[in-house]
Design a protein around this motif. Structure first.
Motif, PDB file in Angstrom:
ATOM      1  N   ILE A   1      -4.274  18.986   9.585  1.00  0.00           N
ATOM      2  CA  ILE A   1      -4.970  17.837   8.990  1.00  0.00           C
ATOM      3  C   ILE A   1      -6.389  18.267   8.674  1.00  0.00           C
ATOM      4  O   ILE A   1      -7.098  18.778   9.548  1.00  0.00           O
TER       5      ILE A   1
ATOM      6  N   ASN B   1      -1.301   5.616   4.957  1.00  0.00           N
ATOM      7  CA  ASN B   1      -0.071   5.088   4.374  1.00  0.00           C
ATOM      8  C   ASN B   1       1.081   5.988   4.810  1.00  0.00           C
ATOM      9  O   ASN B   1       0.862   6.974   5.510  1.00  0.00           O
ATOM     10  N   THR B   2       2.299   5.616   4.392  1.00  0.00           N
ATOM     11  CA  THR B   2       3.487   6.338   4.867  1.00  0.00           C
ATOM     12  C   THR B   2       4.041   7.307   3.821  1.00  0.00           C
ATOM     13  O   THR B   2       5.172   7.763   3.949  1.00  0.00           O
ATOM     14  N   VAL B   3       3.253   7.593   2.796  1.00  0.00           N
ATOM     15  CA  VAL B   3       3.762   8.439   1.711  1.00  0.00           C
ATOM     16  C   VAL B   3       3.693   9.919   2.090  1.00  0.00           C
ATOM     17  O   VAL B   3       2.697  10.384   2.639  1.00  0.00           O
ATOM     18  N   GLU B   4       4.778  10.628   1.804  1.00  0.00           N
ATOM     19  CA  GLU B   4       4.842  12.061   2.023  1.00  0.00           C
ATOM     20  C   GLU B   4       5.173  12.758   0.711  1.00  0.00           C
ATOM     21  O   GLU B   4       5.854  12.201  -0.145  1.00  0.00           O
TER      22      GLU B   4
ATOM     23  N   SER C   1       7.882  10.536  -1.133  1.00  0.00           N
ATOM     24  CA  SER C   1       8.643   9.552  -0.352  1.00  0.00           C
ATOM     25  C   SER C   1       7.685   8.534   0.239  1.00  0.00           C
ATOM     26  O   SER C   1       6.658   8.918   0.785  1.00  0.00           O
ATOM     27  N   ALA C   2       8.046   7.272   0.161  1.00  0.00           N
ATOM     28  CA  ALA C   2       7.318   6.234   0.893  1.00  0.00           C
ATOM     29  C   ALA C   2       8.235   5.773   2.012  1.00  0.00           C
ATOM     30  O   ALA C   2       9.329   5.256   1.759  1.00  0.00           O
ATOM     31  N   ARG C   3       7.794   5.998   3.239  1.00  0.00           N
ATOM     32  CA  ARG C   3       8.639   5.696   4.386  1.00  0.00           C
ATOM     33  C   ARG C   3       8.346   4.292   4.928  1.00  0.00           C
ATOM     34  O   ARG C   3       7.399   3.636   4.502  1.00  0.00           O
ATOM     35  N   ASN C   4       9.136   3.855   5.868  1.00  0.00           N
ATOM     36  CA  ASN C   4       8.958   2.536   6.455  1.00  0.00           C
ATOM     37  C   ASN C   4       7.655   2.414   7.240  1.00  0.00           C
ATOM     38  O   ASN C   4       7.078   3.411   7.681  1.00  0.00           O
TER      39      ASN C   4
ATOM     40  N   GLY D   1      -6.169  15.911   3.713  1.00  0.00           N
ATOM     41  CA  GLY D   1      -4.919  15.256   4.087  1.00  0.00           C
ATOM     42  C   GLY D   1      -4.166  16.057   5.127  1.00  0.00           C
ATOM     43  O   GLY D   1      -4.658  17.072   5.623  1.00  0.00           O
ATOM     44  N   ALA D   2      -2.984  15.573   5.457  1.00  0.00           N
ATOM     45  CA  ALA D   2      -2.146  16.245   6.448  1.00  0.00           C
ATOM     46  C   ALA D   2      -1.105  17.075   5.720  1.00  0.00           C
ATOM     47  O   ALA D   2      -0.612  16.684   4.668  1.00  0.00           O
ATOM     48  N   SER D   3      -0.758  18.219   6.278  1.00  0.00           N
ATOM     49  CA  SER D   3       0.276  19.032   5.642  1.00  0.00           C
ATOM     50  C   SER D   3       1.179  19.651   6.692  1.00  0.00           C
ATOM     51  O   SER D   3       0.818  19.775   7.858  1.00  0.00           O
TER      52      SER D   3
ATOM     53  N   ALA E   1       0.991  14.659   3.833  1.00  0.00           N
ATOM     54  CA  ALA E   1       1.069  13.251   4.211  1.00  0.00           C
ATOM     55  C   ALA E   1      -0.342  12.709   4.342  1.00  0.00           C
ATOM     56  O   ALA E   1      -1.324  13.443   4.208  1.00  0.00           O
ATOM     57  N   ALA E   2      -0.423  11.416   4.617  1.00  0.00           N
ATOM     58  CA  ALA E   2      -1.728  10.762   4.698  1.00  0.00           C
ATOM     59  C   ALA E   2      -2.453  11.124   5.990  1.00  0.00           C
ATOM     60  O   ALA E   2      -1.838  11.489   6.984  1.00  0.00           O
ATOM     61  N   LYS E   3      -3.758  11.007   5.946  1.00  0.00           N
ATOM     62  CA  LYS E   3      -4.599  11.221   7.121  1.00  0.00           C
ATOM     63  C   LYS E   3      -4.599   9.977   8.007  1.00  0.00           C
ATOM     64  O   LYS E   3      -4.186   8.899   7.592  1.00  0.00           O
TER      65      LYS E   3
ATOM     66  N   PRO F   1       0.806  -1.233   0.000  1.00  0.00           N
ATOM     67  CA  PRO F   1       0.000   0.000   0.000  1.00  0.00           C
ATOM     68  C   PRO F   1       0.838   1.281   0.000  1.00  0.00           C
ATOM     69  O   PRO F   1       0.397   2.285  -0.551  1.00  0.00           O
ATOM     70  N   GLN F   2       2.031   1.247   0.573  1.00  0.00           N
ATOM     71  CA  GLN F   2       2.852   2.455   0.597  1.00  0.00           C
ATOM     72  C   GLN F   2       3.358   2.763  -0.817  1.00  0.00           C
ATOM     73  O   GLN F   2       3.244   3.880  -1.320  1.00  0.00           O
TER      74      GLN F   2
END
Lengths: 335, 335, 335, 335
Positions: D260, B255-258, A248-251, D264-266, B267-269, A125-126
């Motif tokens: 948020i 998700n972890t995407v920024e 960026s997709a983080r861990n 989304g979050a910013s 970033a994701a909610k 999903p990331q």
């Protein structure tokens, strides 16, 4: 209802068996494994039968075959299963030999049967969210892609010896990510590697730490970093610089708890290894396979794409040995 | 193998049915629901039978009953099921009436049967990790606990009218978290609430935004913030200040995407609502119930603890109406 | 060029002296302090003269007076300086006595001279960015405000005894933040406090841990959390839930370095205390003062706003003693 | 008190003038610049005199010279200033010609005067904290270093033409970071570059996007990524994988505010460019220079280290043109 046979009842075979069973549109019918006890156990767990590969391939009641056997059998089994009219989902890599994989590609083409290669990370999903944002144009044109992929600990040297080497065994995933995100194979590959983690890996003729640069003719560049040992777990990140920004997709971390004391702030580590990180990806991968089969759509990961990743690995292996940049030519891609 | 009957086949009943089926140590035998089609559908999905509650309670082949019916039936069903010798896992809250819940507590005690209340958040991996770190002494003695719990959007006013009010319906979870983390109920409760999100909620006699302060006699304080509307999803966080530091459990993100562009970083909610956030918690909750049953250990959430959360809700409701601090007396806890 | 005299050469006086000197539009002319050596040292460092307060107030060459003396002298000095025609920037709080502060407010009004109260946090880049985003409407209407403000370690009990208590001495900043962000004083205040950090603070008649709830008549709520001891440093955060989302201002960390090992992930702590965190805020505060003086604009923090924060502190002190909600009446605000 | 002359009154000269003036142990005496107005303005701002370079070099009252003129004058001025007995802090790079820099290195050695090269990033608090943690052994032995360094926007092509190319002009900083962190120059350099950001940069014979791999003989690898355009600002990050874990220095953001909403979050972007990011580093750099002068310690960045970074740039330039790995030989380092 897709009727499925599973070839290979090892660790990754068990993961796939669970996905097949959990999906309302597929049923696990038969299991084959060179180790009878393994086949027996898995068949019992999921209400399937143990059969030989020969029996499975001639059974018209089997629609699809999931190949999770050892890598050296992949090309043969892909050819046999498609010749027998089955749809195929085969674990990565297609083969350790690029030539053998190219032969399989040609042979499968004559059968017209669908083959998907199990590059599970595309379904994480990331990474899927990163790819989707990129494809929506959120950062403009892609320019510089960075893939970080570190394992928690190196495998035994006995495994290293038969693995085909880091580029074919481990970085193969990252080559596929690069080709997938950028929509095609690079034209040049440059690799640098060393065995700084474990000299015994070097003595076995392999590297454990490597940086590979992929170049496309239009100027796009991808850099892949691999290490067999991150110490803290499985480090799986992607960064993509585009003309308008960075994705960026983080861990994925073990939990979201943070602590601050006089000693500093601390947080959870990344989840430990691929089963923890990619369990959900395996489930989505299976759903994507059966969805494509039912709709007749192009396979989400084609055999040709599996060959392209292998061509990159081949080029990287040669580049690491010589220090020179190696071209990825059309014939290496089966074109 | 624990043989289970499920009372209530609504949304939350379906979640529990999946947990029962997925667990190798339990089997769903029977389903009862006032709406026959709902019972039928759920029974078919999980290979169970439809039966009446009466049939279930007299069946010696049923070991445990999971109560997921409407709140006004909980006390009755807990009493009847325990009287019939069943182990019980009942959804929260025990009741809307503290008096009725206290009666159930007394009546169940005479049966000696185990009852667990379904405060699912105790089993959320984030909150469980926070609690474990605190119990290991990582931040010393607990002093100031903060719980943030916002829903994505308010329910219809028709629901609000029968809900028992925000303190009994929504903040009940947070009261339980506070009592669980601090190991017992507070002695004083002070509440402030308003209907700033939706005046119609105020007209229905309830609040949609509230801050409640809990005090323990040794000086520990907990503050709980609730809102029926966060806009961005489900906001579920806990912070605990101790004598040596701070522990925080942050939200789980989609998700972890920024992304960073000239417009800023994004970033994701948080995941949208309780099913997304707590699905894993429900599975762990069920496992904890059957593990405790098998080992004979104390229930992970006792009926008395369910009553304690309700006593806090009762006190908060009174405090919000008067502006005065309200004591939580031993008789409110069934002591 | 604004010609400035500084009353008080202690720690905070030195901070202000640096801001005055660093600003191209102001010059430090004179310094007064009850301790001659302190005044001498500071005057020498910044090329100013030592003078008595009386000398300063009669000197027409002094345009503005910065009051950084002990709190019990603030009201007197504000009155005397404005009566002498000076512009004033006075450190918080206005006074420990609300009545005395209200008298000062009335007396200053007759002089027509501008007075600014030094609530430095309004000028912190983090909180200013939050306020600006809120004022731009980025999260809609404000509903629920949360302020976390923890000191790294409690002051000596000798200081506690003369401090006026946590609500007047420490939470006064947070009352001002709440009134500033929400654009006016609350109508009701409810406070809970304990001395769980240090019983000696309780014996001295004060609390060291407190939660205060502020309510506005339109349903807006603010909750403030204070602790005299965070262990890990200075914890200064604000969260604002609006009708369309949440704004958060997080801590400023010592650096951006993160580490991950098998033991977990770690990062830097928040900067240690107010001098580290708010140094930049003090500089901006001074610039805002002289900019307002030159343009004739309303002071960025008025004396009336300083009184409003003190009125909240007064109400909180009473509420903590009784457990009852206390109204903030118009006469408490000097209206 | 160190008496200093500043050669070059441009943007970076002004930054240094402020550091010299702000430091209690140094005083700016004289300024020289080819543009008289620039010298005049800066001298007036900081109470210094305008003089010619010749006048400065013969003045025994000048202890140290800070060289902030155009790159093509650096080697000459370093040689002249040291020959005249001055201590020197010279902006990076030493020269665009490695041969010329090597000559300067030899000539300076005969004077015995201290020369420091202004690699400001070594003094950035983020990178310094990473280096300190690494040197304390917190992640074991260093294995794989990654440096990300993106500018917000490309300079005009007219600048590109005289810049010496990306490797000498921009990546020179990253070469120094790599040599500094790993304690010495690499033995092999491999570079890939393209002009995907702006084809006009390619037409001018340069690249705007590049990946360079540095290898040490013991197996350590460093990969550097540069882009002339990040869109979102200045991206300056370092990651170091060691035998026991990972250290990362992340970007410095404009503020700590997060938002948020349903969209989304910013959060805030990185600070825009090097003056915002490295202002503090320039101050610390100056302090480090005068501290080393006073104590007689080795310069924090030696001329030889400036030559080593240039040798890496030279090797990278050649590698990017040929695709082959290029050795960094001892003679390239002046050994």
């Amino acid at each position: 209802m897709l009727r499925v046979a599973l070839l290979g009842a090892g660790r990754i075979g068990q993961v796939h068996a669970r996905s097949i069973a959990a999906n309302g549109d597929s049923r696990l019918i038969a299991v084959a494994d060179a180790v009878p006890e393994a086949a027996q156990k898995l068949a019992a767990d999921f209400g399937a039968e143990v059969r030989s590969i020969d029996e499975i391939l001639v059974d018209d009641g089997i629609d699809a075959v999931l190949i999770a056997t050892s890598t050296d059998t992949h090309s043969d089994l892909i050819e046999r299963a498609t010749a027998a009219g089955k749809a195929v989902l085969c674990e990565k890599p297609v083969d350790l030999s690029l030539d053998r994989a190219l032969t399989a590609l040609r042979n499968v083409a004559t059968t017209g049967r669908p083959v998907m290669i199990g590059f599970n990370r595309r379904f994480d999903p990331q990474f899927a969210a990163l790819k989707a944002a990129f494809d929506r144009g959120e950062i403009g044109k892609g320019e510089l892609l960075s893939i970080t992929s570190f394992d928690p600990a190196p495998p035994p040297v006995s495994y290293i010896r038969v693995s085909g080497g880091l580029f074919r065994d481990m970085m193969i995933h990252d080559f596929d990510m690069a080709c997938w995100i950028f929509g095609g194979a690079p034209s040049r590959v440059t690799a640098a590697g060393s065995s700084i983690v474990d000299p015994a890996i070097g003595e076995a003729g392999d590297v454990d730490t490597a940086v590979v640069t992929l170049q496309w003719d239009d100027g796009r560049i991808c850099v892949i970093k691999n290490s067999r040992r991150a110490g803290y777990g499985y480090d799986q990140r992607i960064e993509l610089l585009g003309s308008k920004g960075l994705l960026s997709a983080r861990n994925v971390l073990e939990n979201t708890v943070e602590k601050i004391t006089a000693e500093g702030a601390s947080a959870a580590k990344p989840v430990y290894f691929f089963l923890e990180r990619y369990m959900r990806a395996y489930e989505i991968e299976w759903t994507a396979f059966i969805d494509a089969l039912r709709s007749g759509a192009r396979m989400p990961v084609t055999l040709g794409e599996g060959v392209a990743a292998l061509a990159c690995a081949e080029a990287a292996t040669r580049s690491a040995a010589t220090g020179a940049t190696v071209a990825v030519t059309p014939d290496m891609l089966g074109a």
